[in-house]
Design a protein around this motif. Structure first.
Motif, PDB file in Angstrom:
ATOM      1  N   ALA A  38       0.848  -1.213   0.000  1.00 25.19           N
ATOM      2  CA  ALA A  38       0.000   0.000   0.000  1.00 25.19           C
ATOM      3  C   ALA A  38       0.876   1.253   0.000  1.00 25.19           C
ATOM      4  CB  ALA A  38      -0.914  -0.012   1.218  1.00 25.19           C
ATOM      5  N   ARG A  41       2.154   2.055  -3.415  1.00 24.23           N
ATOM      6  CA  ARG A  41       1.091   2.666  -4.225  1.00 24.23           C
ATOM      7  C   ARG A  41       0.978   4.155  -3.877  1.00 24.23           C
ATOM      8  NH1 ARG A  41      -4.788   0.882  -4.422  1.00 24.23           N
ATOM      9  NH2 ARG A  41      -4.236  -0.596  -2.819  1.00 24.23           N
ATOM     10  N   ASN A  79      -4.426   2.313  11.879  1.00 20.26           N
ATOM     11  CA  ASN A  79      -3.997   1.002  11.375  1.00 20.26           C
ATOM     12  C   ASN A  79      -2.464   0.897  11.492  1.00 20.26           C
ATOM     13  OD1 ASN A  79      -2.961   2.502   9.292  1.00 20.26           O
ATOM     14  ND2 ASN A  79      -4.373   1.752   7.752  1.00 20.26           N
ATOM     15  N   GLY A  80      -1.916  -0.156  10.894  1.00 22.09           N
ATOM     16  CA  GLY A  80      -0.479  -0.404  11.065  1.00 22.09           C
ATOM     17  C   GLY A  80       0.402   0.701  10.505  1.00 22.09           C
ATOM     18  N   LEU A 105      -8.253  -2.567  12.044  1.00 27.85           N
ATOM     19  CA  LEU A 105      -7.347  -3.173  11.072  1.00 27.85           C
ATOM     20  C   LEU A 105      -8.077  -3.970  10.005  1.00 27.85           C
ATOM     21  CD1 LEU A 105      -4.686  -4.542  13.574  1.00 27.85           C
ATOM     22  CD2 LEU A 105      -4.731  -2.328  12.441  1.00 27.85           C
ATOM     23  N   PHE A 106      -7.510  -3.934   8.814  1.00 30.64           N
ATOM     24  CA  PHE A 106      -8.014  -4.781   7.737  1.00 30.64           C
ATOM     25  C   PHE A 106      -7.509  -6.202   7.972  1.00 30.64           C
ATOM     26  CE2 PHE A 106      -8.050  -6.428   3.366  1.00 30.64           C
ATOM     27  CZ  PHE A 106      -9.357  -6.131   3.022  1.00 30.64           C
ATOM     28  N   TYR A 107      -6.219  -6.306   8.306  1.00 31.06           N
ATOM     29  CA  TYR A 107      -5.610  -7.614   8.615  1.00 31.06           C
ATOM     30  C   TYR A 107      -5.529  -7.742  10.128  1.00 31.06           C
ATOM     31  CZ  TYR A 107      -4.452  -7.283   3.691  1.00 31.06           C
ATOM     32  OH  TYR A 107      -4.541  -7.150   2.330  1.00 31.06           O
ATOM     33  N   ARG A 112      -1.149  -8.016  16.426  1.00 34.12           N
ATOM     34  CA  ARG A 112      -0.967  -6.700  15.774  1.00 34.12           C
ATOM     35  C   ARG A 112      -1.697  -5.600  16.541  1.00 34.12           C
ATOM     36  NH1 ARG A 112      -2.649  -5.617  10.398  1.00 34.12           N
ATOM     37  NH2 ARG A 112      -1.343  -3.775  10.555  1.00 34.12           N
ATOM     38  N   ARG A 146     -12.521  -5.094   9.195  1.00 30.89           N
ATOM     39  CA  ARG A 146     -12.716  -3.698   9.599  1.00 30.89           C
ATOM     40  C   ARG A 146     -14.104  -3.455  10.185  1.00 30.89           C
ATOM     41  NH1 ARG A 146      -8.648  -0.324   8.856  1.00 30.89           N
ATOM     42  NH2 ARG A 146      -7.459  -0.223   6.937  1.00 30.89           N
ATOM     43  N   GLU A 165      -6.987   4.211   4.231  1.00 27.44           N
ATOM     44  CA  GLU A 165      -8.144   3.330   4.366  1.00 27.44           C
ATOM     45  C   GLU A 165      -8.265   2.410   3.158  1.00 27.44           C
ATOM     46  OE1 GLU A 165     -10.052   3.022   6.842  1.00 27.44           O
ATOM     47  OE2 GLU A 165     -11.861   2.163   6.018  1.00 27.44           O
ATOM     48  N   ASP A 166      -9.229   1.501   3.225  1.00 27.00           N
ATOM     49  CA  ASP A 166      -9.443   0.662   2.050  1.00 27.00           C
ATOM     50  C   ASP A 166     -10.911   0.595   1.656  1.00 27.00           C
ATOM     51  OD1 ASP A 166     -10.402  -1.795   3.727  1.00 27.00           O
ATOM     52  OD2 ASP A 166      -8.508  -1.107   4.550  1.00 27.00           O
ATOM     53  N   ASP A 184      -5.572  10.198   2.037  1.00 29.03           N
ATOM     54  CA  ASP A 184      -5.223   9.185   1.031  1.00 29.03           C
ATOM     55  C   ASP A 184      -4.508   9.866  -0.137  1.00 29.03           C
ATOM     56  OD1 ASP A 184      -5.172   7.181  -0.935  1.00 29.03           O
ATOM     57  OD2 ASP A 184      -7.072   6.330  -0.258  1.00 29.03           O
ATOM     58  N   LEU A 185      -3.338   9.369  -0.468  1.00 28.92           N
ATOM     59  CA  LEU A 185      -2.574   9.964  -1.568  1.00 28.92           C
ATOM     60  C   LEU A 185      -3.223   9.740  -2.926  1.00 28.92           C
ATOM     61  CD1 LEU A 185       1.015   9.146  -0.327  1.00 28.92           C
ATOM     62  CD2 LEU A 185       0.282  11.397  -1.090  1.00 28.92           C
ATOM     63  N   ASP A 201      -3.020  13.689   0.455  1.00 23.55           N
ATOM     64  CA  ASP A 201      -1.662  14.015   0.889  1.00 23.55           C
ATOM     65  C   ASP A 201      -1.090  12.809   1.639  1.00 23.55           C
ATOM     66  OD1 ASP A 201       0.587  15.590   1.180  1.00 23.55           O
ATOM     67  OD2 ASP A 201      -0.163  16.706   2.895  1.00 23.55           O
ATOM     68  N   ASN A 202       0.225  12.878   1.861  1.00 22.81           N
ATOM     69  CA  ASN A 202       0.891  11.818   2.618  1.00 22.81           C
ATOM     70  C   ASN A 202       0.591  12.009   4.105  1.00 22.81           C
ATOM     71  OD1 ASN A 202       2.826  10.024   3.728  1.00 22.81           O
ATOM     72  ND2 ASN A 202       4.081  10.288   1.896  1.00 22.81           N
ATOM     73  N   VAL A 203       0.309  10.927   4.819  1.00 27.50           N
ATOM     74  CA  VAL A 203       0.038  11.058   6.267  1.00 27.50           C
ATOM     75  C   VAL A 203       1.196  11.722   7.001  1.00 27.50           C
ATOM     76  CG1 VAL A 203      -1.670   9.242   6.718  1.00 27.50           C
ATOM     77  CG2 VAL A 203       0.755   8.660   6.717  1.00 27.50           C
TER      78      VAL A 203
END
Ligand code: PTJ
Length: 254
Positions: A38, A41, A79-80, A105-107, A112, A146, A165-166, A184-185, A201-203
């Motif tokens: 991610a 990306r 999240n992670g 978390l998604f995973y 975790r 999630r 996010e997803d 979200d970029l 933007d980048n977190v």
């Protein structure tokens, strides 16, 4: 564990240091393996955005700050990747806006969840929701992990900040009547398209900027309302896409 010390004079030192940090936190059980993909990306979109905060991103940060400050029950979902990259800023943001912090978390795995809680506590968090049995409520219509949320947090929140996010959760949260602020970029992602406020933007840049702006607006309710009245997410998001298009055209002409 393979890790390198990035030479500070390297032309892409900052970007490489962020990458190394994520790899380190992957080995510490904080970042999911897919979190590394991610990030790649995100990096590609960051390249196209010019790796700096843009005007539409700044507009969205201001609207996000005003939304967080005027919320009744704001929650910052972590999240992670977010924990690895901006844990201290998240804690500071929660302190100023009186938002709760929730691991989502998604995973999902208990290991975790605990590792992320540990990172947040080390950064100064006193309370971290959504860990283990605490994530006992469910978001309707959501199939992924999630969907599991804390009944004291995301379930009853009026505003949820979702860095990295997803997609489908943003949509589900909006359907539940919540305002969703996404960082979200990728301006084309489902998250970006469905969020109430989208910070393209980048977190690592957007979160400290958010902290700075909430600090400035903290006692100015009139200004917060004015910002919100003048903000149009669809228009602002379109500006981010146009900005990428313009940058690519200029680069192609070079
Ligand atoms: O920690 P977990 O288990 O919740 O998993 C987290 C990931 C990120 C793996 C999960 O949410 C996922 O699969 O996300 P996606 O669908 O790959 O979406 C991530 C989005 O974040 C993409 O649109 C990326 O462009 C964007 N992104 C990646 N890095 C950053 C970013 N946006 C802002 N800042 C970044 N540093």
């Amino acid at each position: 564990m393979t890790s390198i010390k990035v030479p500070p004079e390297h032309p892409r030192a900052e970007s490489l240091q962020i990458r190394e940090k994520l790899v380190e936190y992957y080995h510490r059980g904080v970042v999911a393996s897919a979190g590394l993909i991610a990030h790649g990306r995100g990096e590609a979109f960051d390249y196209m955005l010019g790796e700096k905060i843009t005007k539409p991103a700044l507009n969205a940060v201001k609207a996000a700050a005003a939304t967080l400050l005027t919320a009744e029950k704001a929650v910052i979902s972590v999240n992670g990747n977010t924990a690895a990259l901006v844990a201290e800023e998240i804690v500071r943001l929660a302190q100023i806006t009186k938002a709760k912090i929730e691991v989502n978390l998604f995973y999902r795995s208990v290991d975790r969840e605990l590792a992320i809680k540990g990172v947040l506590e080390k950064a100064g968090a006193h309370e971290v929701l959504g860990v283990g049995e605490d994530a006992s409520a469910k978001i309707p219509e959501l199939g992924s992990e999630r969907r599991r949320v804390d009944p004291r947090g995301i379930l009853v929140a009026d505003v949820v900040l979702v860095p990295l996010e997803d997609g489908d959760r943003t949509e589900a949260l909006v359907k539940m009547g919540k305002k969703v602020i996404a960082i979200d970029l990728n301006p084309l992602s489902r998250t970006s398209q469905k969020a109430t406020i989208t910070i393209v933007d980048n977190v690592v840049r957007a979160t400290p900027k958010l902290v700075e702006i909430v600090g400035k607006l903290e006692h100015d309710l009139k200004k917060c309302n004015e910002i919100l009245l003048n903000f149009d997410n669809k228009k602002n998001l379109a500006e981010s896409i146009t900005l990428i298009k313009g940058r690519l055209s200029k680069l192609a002409e070079k």
